[in-house]
Design a protein around this motif. Structure first.
Motif, mmCIF file in Angstrom:
data_model
loop_
_atom_site.group_PDB
_atom_site.id
_atom_site.type_symbol
_atom_site.label_atom_id
_atom_site.label_comp_id
_atom_site.label_asym_id
_atom_site.label_seq_id
_atom_site.Cartn_x
_atom_site.Cartn_y
_atom_site.Cartn_z
ATOM 1 N N PHE A 558 0.837 -1.208 0.000
ATOM 2 C CA PHE A 558 0.000 0.000 0.000
ATOM 3 C C PHE A 558 0.868 1.252 0.000
ATOM 4 N N LEU A 559 1.931 1.247 0.790
ATOM 5 C CA LEU A 559 2.806 2.416 0.847
ATOM 6 C C LEU A 559 3.451 2.695 -0.507
ATOM 7 N N LYS A 560 3.768 1.643 -1.232
ATOM 8 C CA LYS A 560 4.366 1.821 -2.561
ATOM 9 C C LYS A 560 3.397 2.553 -3.489
ATOM 10 N N ILE A 561 2.156 2.131 -3.493
ATOM 11 C CA ILE A 561 1.150 2.783 -4.333
ATOM 12 C C ILE A 561 0.887 4.205 -3.831
ATOM 13 N N ASN A 588 5.247 -10.162 17.720
ATOM 14 C CA ASN A 588 6.639 -10.167 17.236
ATOM 15 C C ASN A 588 6.844 -9.360 15.960
ATOM 16 N N THR A 589 5.754 -8.777 15.413
ATOM 17 C CA THR A 589 5.913 -7.949 14.200
ATOM 18 C C THR A 589 5.679 -6.467 14.493
ATOM 19 N N ILE A 594 6.210 -0.547 13.476
ATOM 20 C CA ILE A 594 6.543 0.805 13.933
ATOM 21 C C ILE A 594 7.646 1.407 13.072
ATOM 22 N N ALA A 595 8.655 0.638 12.783
ATOM 23 C CA ALA A 595 9.767 1.136 11.974
ATOM 24 C C ALA A 595 9.293 1.549 10.588
ATOM 25 N N THR A 596 8.386 0.798 10.028
ATOM 26 C CA THR A 596 7.888 1.099 8.684
ATOM 27 C C THR A 596 7.036 2.365 8.670
ATOM 28 N N LEU A 597 6.237 2.570 9.702
ATOM 29 C CA LEU A 597 5.311 3.707 9.718
ATOM 30 C C LEU A 597 5.947 4.992 10.235
#
Length: 815
Positions: A558-561, A588-589, A594-597
């Motif tokens: 979604f972030l790519k689009i 565990n994810t 958090i790092a991605t957002l």
């Protein structure tokens, strides 16, 4: 009327705050959503368990409303309008209506009872209208709010009123009596409806007859209980099937050729009349009407001539699919000014297409001159933004120039002859006409033709169930309503439109195409897509839907689009897996999430959610609490690390009831909206929404030893009468429901399903039921309920509701 309104409002205890004491008011309103609100509206800001109209005052001022009855003035509205400040706005509305009623002096008929009120009211209107200018309750406006609104519609030209009063608990009728002040009282059938609000039957009767405290006469079916508690000073006018001591003794009722001949004795003479009905309820309702005609001293011939013309009363506004992609609102049985206002509000709440057309007959019994009446109708048409008006009748034709884009016809036959020239397509059409115009012929022309099996959806019940669950939520908790799977089989758009009308906060769908369909149909509410596929992301963005993101793979996609489209703060919803183990980010994810957002500006986390696995089963209460605890831990971590304050929600329908301390910022209502609960006590508080109906196609008799259906799964052990119903497993009825497992209801009796259910048909045993081809059949609704069916089939109500085929026509109605 406006002077009487001013006098009435000035006589309620209120503190006035405003700059304009020269008030111009001609309309009373309680619904902020009505397009009919304007500068001459007096708006009562009612406060209920689930809603507070004070929050809409700012918006009403913005569209020109200047006069309000309130318990307090909203801070941002000080000095911007005229306010009458009272202790309780509902009490003020009732006091206002009582004041207004006292300004008129003509006979008022007041009706109450368990059953038959609305039918008797409509029949009396028909029977008496040749001789009186009648004001009556629109539809079944008989509640603590409906009665005041009905009475306020009286004007100077009326000379007879007919109002119904309904109560559900003690002390309510006292308030309605002060508003209606009936001079003539009618007690209709007393049955078990709404018993739960009363100690016993006698208590209910005592409460109901409070309406007649100051009536000059009370009309009722003679019985010992009512006789013993009726007011000693009241004059009674009674009828009976059994007691010759009654004023009117009905000694015979003979059924023949779809009619009933009623023979009765009155003042020592015998008379008879014929009504076009056979059922007991209609006979009793007709006798109530007869009693009024006798009390009004009508002659025998007039009574006979008018009573034989009585007709079935349709008490519902129905939404139907029409030809050429049209939506039809069928109100083809009445035409008066008050009910037109109600129908136009319903049109706005249910319009499926932007273009709106009204087919309208002459309007009767308005109490206004034709010039004043059609000027007001024209104002309604303008305020409701109607695109096209088709008038039918001599009178409305004479006022054609009062309407923009209007064409008129002298009668229905002329309209039908020109039907092909009118090009109905892609529009919502309100069909509203008096019975004499036979608008059912117009409905038949415009209605999409489908087979005789229909799923009727009660919009009143949906509203009731929504408000029931909203009442369980804390004041600031938002509500999302699930309309996935075609509204749990009940219908998508129509229900979404009703929910938008009720100002819910979010709608939830499973897949993007469901949301796209709703957005394309004109739904403006935010819509969350709970199971979005990555291939649907571009369409989700295009149609301003809001995806649930439940995995890192999905998030990256979604972030790519989003980056490609240069989006900024596009709303997304983060799903956490707290134990359901279906979809969602696990513990565990979370760090990778958090790092991605962190620092990403293309999206905005609008909410964080999870789903409970056992909210409906308190045996697993500890597991449910472990899910809630984990949700609190993971969502708090997300919010702290990302420095955000999104909405949080974990509760579904059963969670709302069983875990009230975990409502967070929003709750999701699903199956409960459609009248189904896992809790037996709660089920009693919900109303049935969907009733699946069909008809008897054919009836045959078989001998002992003969079989029915595929595989000879049913063999008669005695002479048996079999009815065939045009509904089968292709319509969503499980084959497991056949072969004596299930039943249908015909004439309020159970008819066992025999043999195998076929693709398009099923067969039932009607040996002990008096029925005929064409009679109505209930597949599910009040009996059997979908919950009962689910228990017998070892499944859940969801499966039964969502299995009903799209080829089954949905008809939406409001009482």
């Amino acid at each position: 009327m406006s002077q009487k309104i001013l006098k009435s409002i000035q006589n309620i205890p209120a503190e006035f705050s405003g700059n304009n004491t020269n008030l111009a008011i001609d309309t009373i309103a309680i619904d902020s959503r009505s397009l009919q609100n304007g500068p001459q509206t007096l708006f009562f800001a009612l406060v209920g368990a689930n809603n507070d109209a004070h929050r809409y005052i700012k918006d009403l001022i913005a569209i020109g409303v200047q006069n309000f009855v309130v318990t307090h003035i909203p801070e941002e509205c000080e000095g911007k309008a005229n306010f009458f400040v009272v202790e309780n706005t509902l009490t003020a509305l009732q006091q206002f209506a009582a004041n207004y009623r006292s300004l008129f002096d003509f006979p008022i008929i007041g009706l109450t009872g368990s059953n038959g009120k609305t039918i008797v009211k409509e029949w009396l209107n028909f029977l008496l209208s040749p001789d009186y200018n009648i004001i009556r309750s629109p539809k079944s406006y008989n509640s603590q709010v409906g009665v005041p609104l009905s009475v306020i519609a009286i004007n100077e030209q009326h000379n007879l009123g007919i109002f119904e009063a309904g109560i559900s608990t003690h002390s309510e009728m006292e308030k309605l009596q002060k508003i209606i002040k009936p001079t003539i009282g009618i007690l209709t059938n007393i049955g078990s409806a709404h018993d739960e609000g009363f100690i016993n039957l006698e208590n209910k009767v005592r409460e109901k007859i409070t309406l007649f405290e100051n009536s000059e006469v009370v009309i009722y079916q003679k019985n010992e209980m009512v006789d013993s508690i009726i007011f000693s000073k009241a004059k009674t006018f009674t009828w009976s099937f059994d007691s010759q001591e009654a004023d009117v003794f009905v000694y015979n009722a003979t059924i023949k050729n779809d009619t009933t001949t009623i023979q009765y004795r009155y003042k020592g003479d015998s008379f008879e009349l014929v009504i076009p009905f056979q059922d007991k309820a209609s006979v009793e309702n007709a006798i109530s009407c007869l009693m009024v005609l006798l009390y009004f001293k009508y002659d025998e011939k007039t009574i006979q001539n008018r009573m034989e013309l009585l007709y079935p009363v349709e008490m519902r506004l129905k939404v139907k699919n029409g030809i050429n992609n049209c939506s039809i609102i069928d109100d083809s049985y009445s035409s008066d000014f008050q009910s037109l206002k109600i129908a136009l509000d319903f049109l706005e709440s249910q319009k499926q297409y932007k273009k709106k057309t009204v087919i309208l007959s002459d309007i009767f019994q308005s109490g206004l001159s034709n010039d004043e009446l059609y000027a007001k109708v024209s104002q309604l048409i303008v305020s409701n933004k109607i695109d096209r008006v088709i008038g039918i009748g001599e009178t409305i034709s004479a006022f054609e120039k009062k309407f923009a884009n209007c064409i008129t016809y002298k009668n229905t036959a002329e309209f039908i002859s020109k039907f092909d020239d009118l090009n109905f397509a892609n529009e919502t059409i309100l069909i509203k006409g008096a019975r004499t115009f036979q608008f059912e012929e117009i409905v038949s022309l415009l209605e999409e033709k489908t087979h005789e099996t229909v799923l009727e959806i009660n919009l009143n019940a949906i509203s009731h169930n929504l408000n029931f669950f909203k009442s369980k939520l804390k004041p600031n908790v938002k509500i999302m309503v699930m309309v996935k799977a075609f509204g749990y089989g009940n219908g998508g758009f129509e229900i979404a439109k009703l929910l938008e009308h009720h100002k819910v906060d979010y709608l939830g769908v499973a897949f993007a195409d469901e949301g796209i369909s709703l957005k394309s149909a004109g739904i403006h509410l935010p819509i969350m897509v709970l199971n979005p596929e990555t291939t649907s992301f571009p369409a989700i963005i295009q149609h301003q839907l809001e995806p649930e993101i439940y995995s890192l793979k999905g998030l990256h996609a979604f972030l790519k689009i989003a980056e490609q489209k240069n989006l900024n703060q596009f709303p997304i919803h983060i799903k956490l897996d707290t134990g359901m183990h279906r979809l969602g980010f696990e513990d565990n994810t979370i760090d990778d999430l958090i790092a991605t957002l962190k620092g990403n500006q293309t999206v905005k986390v609008k909410s964080i959610l999870s789903h409970m696995a056992t909210s409906d089963d308190l045996e697993y209460k500890d597991f449910a609490h472990s899910q809630i605890d984990l949700f609190e831990k993971l969502s708090s971590k997300l919010m702290a690390e990302l420095q955000i304050k999104p909405l949080r929600h974990i509760l579904n329908t059963s969670g709302i009831s069983n875990f009230p301390n975990s409502q967070y910022d929003m709750a999701r209502l699903g199956i409960g909206l459609y009248g189904v609960s896992n809790d037996a006590e709660e089920q009693k508080q919900l109303e049935n929404v969907g009733t699946l109906k069909s008809v008897i196609s054919q009836i045959r008799s078989i001998a002992a030893g003969e079989s029915v259906g595929y595989g000879r799964r049913f063999i008669a052990d005695k002479p048996t009468k079999i009815a065939t119903i045009p509904i089968g497993y292709a319509d969503g009825i499980s084959r497991s429901w056949g072969n004596s497992t299930g039943f249908v209801t015909i004439k309020k009796s159970k008819a066992s399903i025999v043999g195998s259910i076929c693709m398009d048909m099923l067969m039932v045993d009607v040996t002990d039921i008096e029925c005929a081809e064409g009679d109505q059949v209930i597949i599910f609704g009040e009996s059997p309920t979908v919950t009962y069916m689910a228990q017998k089939l070892n499944t859940i109500p969801y499966e039964i509701l969502t299995s009903i085929s799209q080829r089954v026509k949905r008809v939406f109605y409001r009482e």
